[in-house]
Design a protein around this motif. Structure first.
Motif, short mmCIF file in Angstrom:
data_model
loop_
_atom_site.label_atom_id
_atom_site.label_comp_id
_atom_site.label_asym_id
_atom_site.label_seq_id
_atom_site.Cartn_x
_atom_site.Cartn_y
_atom_site.Cartn_z
N LEU A 216 -19.14 -18.29 42.81
CA LEU A 216 -20.36 -18.71 42.15
C LEU A 216 -20.39 -20.23 42.07
CD1 LEU A 216 -20.53 -16.30 39.06
CD2 LEU A 216 -21.16 -15.86 41.44
N GLY A 217 -21.59 -20.75 41.81
CA GLY A 217 -21.71 -22.17 41.50
C GLY A 217 -21.03 -22.50 40.18
N GLU A 218 -20.99 -23.77 39.87
CA GLU A 218 -20.30 -24.23 38.65
C GLU A 218 -21.26 -24.31 37.47
OE1 GLU A 218 -17.98 -28.24 36.96
OE2 GLU A 218 -18.75 -28.16 39.04
N GLU A 219 -20.88 -23.72 36.35
CA GLU A 219 -21.65 -23.87 35.10
C GLU A 219 -21.37 -25.23 34.51
OE1 GLU A 219 -22.13 -23.26 30.57
OE2 GLU A 219 -20.21 -23.23 31.63
N VAL A 220 -22.42 -25.92 34.04
CA VAL A 220 -22.29 -27.26 33.48
C VAL A 220 -23.13 -27.35 32.21
CG1 VAL A 220 -21.82 -28.34 35.72
CG2 VAL A 220 -24.19 -28.16 34.90
N LYS A 221 -22.97 -28.43 31.49
CA LYS A 221 -23.74 -28.66 30.27
C LYS A 221 -25.24 -28.68 30.59
CE LYS A 221 -24.55 -32.24 26.78
NZ LYS A 221 -25.90 -32.55 27.28
N ALA A 222 -26.02 -28.07 29.72
CA ALA A 222 -27.47 -28.03 29.92
C ALA A 222 -28.03 -29.43 30.06
CB ALA A 222 -28.14 -27.30 28.76
#
Length: 274
Positions: A216-222
């Motif tokens: 998956l792609g990387e989750e980052v701060k909104a």
């Protein structure tokens, strides 16, 4: 349009289980749990009591299910949600128990990931997946509860098609804009053209598109990823969305706390443009 946070159900603490939600100043949360041992009337009574004491409203129960869950493109299709036949029957029953729990605490709906629903509607597995979801949705409907899909492993058109085929009156969507990006399934703003009328609440989460076919792609701060939040919340306003904005940051510790606080301030600014 209340702002809240996703909050894990924890029956082990001696303090109010909603203290962390109160400490952020939020009036609402999604209550999430994967532990079926906590799906009991006794725990539900504690939830009702302590949510009232903390002045926190539970806007939905995020319902985890038994068995493995691997969040990638290789093992995900055979482990996630109601798609894998090996776990389907057990998970249908688990989701019914979470519906009972939602009823006990007065929450309006349960939410879950249904898995990698087949893109090909002629896939021989597709009717069985639809039937399993329908069984859960009908059980929820019988209790006056919503059954809401969290976006993630399916494209918006697959989600729309599946909702139409299930056909119950209580279906909705917990739109996680980051998940559409993390799984490479679509642009969340454009997705509103297809599934916007079913959106009941939002996960305020951000991410980057995948650059590897197996991960998956990387989750980052909104606000630091590919979700254009100002445009996203404007379009939600344009289509009449009135639900909750639930902040989710998939890390832990002090960095998570600071990111949630920062996202709260940013979200209030973004909502001013609605």
């Amino acid at each position: 349009m209340d702002i809240g946070v996703i909050h894990m159900l924890d029956n082990s603490s001696k303090e109010n289980m909603f203290q962390a939600v109160s400490d952020y100043g939020f009036p609402v949360c999604q209550l999430s749990c994967w532990n079926m041992e906590l799906c009991t009337p006794e725990v539900a009574r504690r939830v009702v009591r302590e949510a009232s004491e903390a002045n926190v409203r539970v806007c939905a129960v995020w319902a985890g299910v038994p068995g493995p869950a691997v969040w990638n493109f290789t093992e995900g299709p055979v482990t996630l949600g109601l798609v894998p036949e090996a776990y389907r029957a057990e998970r249908v029953e688990a989701l019914k128990r979470w519906a009972d729990f939602a009823e006990w605490i007065g929450a309006p709906a349960i939410i879950t990931h249904c898995g990698f629903i087949p893109e090909n509607l002629t896939d021989p597995e597709y009717p069985a997946v639809v039937a399993a979801i329908r069984e859960v949705a009908e059980y929820c409907e019988s209790k006056g509860l919503g059954f809401w899909f969290e976006t993630g492993q399916e494209t918006p058109i697959v989600l729309l098609r599946t909702i139409q085929r299930i056909g119950t009156s209580n279906l909705g969507i917990n739109l996680d804009p980051a998940n559409l990006i993390l799984y490479g399934k679509g642009n969340p703003i454009d997705a509103l053209d297809t599934i916007g009328s079913y959106v009941r609440n939002i996960h305020v989460k951000d991410g980057l598109y995948p650059t590897d076919g197996e991960r998956l792609g990387e989750e980052v701060k909104a606000g630091t990823g590919k979700v254009d939040f100002p445009a996203f919340v404007r379009k939600l306003g344009d289509i009449g969305f009135k639900g909750e904005y639930i902040i989710e940051r998939e890390i832990s510790g002090e960095e998570q706390r600071q990111d949630i606080l920062s996202t709260t301030a940013d979200l209030k600014l973004w909502l001013q443009g609605v």
